[in-house]
Enzyme design. Structure first.
Site, PDB file in Angstrom:
ATOM      1  N   ALA A   1      34.610  40.921  49.127  1.00  0.00           N
ATOM      2  CA  ALA A   1      34.107  40.835  47.755  1.00  0.00           C
ATOM      3  C   ALA A   1      32.634  40.418  47.743  1.00  0.00           C
ATOM      4  CB  ALA A   1      34.953  39.858  46.943  1.00  0.00           C
TER       5      ALA A   1
ATOM      6  N   LYS B   1      44.623  39.183  49.036  1.00  0.00           N
ATOM      7  CA  LYS B   1      44.761  37.921  48.300  1.00  0.00           C
ATOM      8  C   LYS B   1      43.409  37.305  47.973  1.00  0.00           C
ATOM      9  CE  LYS B   1      47.816  34.124  47.821  1.00  0.00           C
ATOM     10  NZ  LYS B   1      47.870  34.263  46.402  1.00  0.00           N
TER      11      LYS B   1
ATOM     12  N   GLY C   1      38.962  37.000  54.709  1.00  0.00           N
ATOM     13  CA  GLY C   1      38.590  38.418  54.744  1.00  0.00           C
ATOM     14  C   GLY C   1      38.337  38.978  53.367  1.00  0.00           C
ATOM     15  N   CYS C   2      39.176  38.613  52.417  1.00  0.00           N
ATOM     16  CA  CYS C   2      39.040  39.133  51.052  1.00  0.00           C
ATOM     17  C   CYS C   2      37.777  38.585  50.391  1.00  0.00           C
ATOM     18  CB  CYS C   2      40.278  38.795  50.232  1.00  0.00           C
ATOM     19  SG  CYS C   2      41.771  39.565  50.910  1.00  0.00           S
ATOM     20  N   THR C   3      37.441  37.335  50.679  1.00  0.00           N
ATOM     21  CA  THR C   3      36.218  36.745  50.142  1.00  0.00           C
ATOM     22  C   THR C   3      35.001  37.445  50.743  1.00  0.00           C
ATOM     23  OG1 THR C   3      37.300  34.617  49.805  1.00  0.00           O
ATOM     24  CG2 THR C   3      34.893  34.608  49.907  1.00  0.00           C
TER      25      THR C   3
END
Length: 156
Positions: A50, A40, A45-47
């Site tokens: 990226a 998401k 974690g995704c930030t």
């Protein structure tokens, strides 16, 4: 049935909308592709993942690789995510989950004893000829971008 792609398999083609236009495997032929799936936009974690790929963007480019992140978020959500954090990977929207499923990234997860389906954080290294060369499942973000970069450099 879960699809299990492994090194040596042909990478399934994809053509997905992104915040900066269509993203397709065919259009990236001749380059190594780091295709990473994440749950998401704008979550911790995704930030972090990226941002790690963004920090290494020049090194990936120098090694001849393009980094593409895929989630089920909309292209508009990806645009906001990119702008908020100054991200460099191409971000592609797989709203219907077709590509997520073809790469085996749609898996059963469990949180607090509740089972549900979701995107597994995983990465595929695809060579310039469209062949999967490495697969990372259940990715832990710290150090992952550096490990993937090493693998990209080892392709040449």
């Amino acid at each position: 049935m879960t699809i299990e792609l492994k090194a040596g398999d042909p990478a399934p083609d994809f053509d997905l909308p992104g915040d900066a236009g269509q993203v397709s495997l065919a259009s990236l032929e001749g380059k190594a592709v780091v295709l990473y799936f994440y749950p998401k936009d704008d979550t911790s974690g995704c930030t972090a993942e990226a941002q790690a790929f963004t920090a290494a963007a020049d090194a990936f480019a120098a090694a001849g690789a393009v980094v593409v992140g895929v989630s089920k978020d909309s292209a508009a959500s990806h645009g906001k995510f990119r702008t908020k954090y100054g991200l460099s990977p191409k971000l592609a929207s797989d709203k219907d989950g077709d590509v997520v499923e073809r790469y085996g990234a749609w898996v059963e997860k469990s949180m607090y004893g509740r089972k549900y389906m979701g995107i597994e954080r995983c990465t595929f290294l695809i060579d310039a000829h469209g062949v999967v060369r490495r697969v990372w499942h259940k990715v832990k973000v710290p150090g992952h971008a550096a490990e993937v970069l090493e693998a990209v450099r080892a392709l040449t």
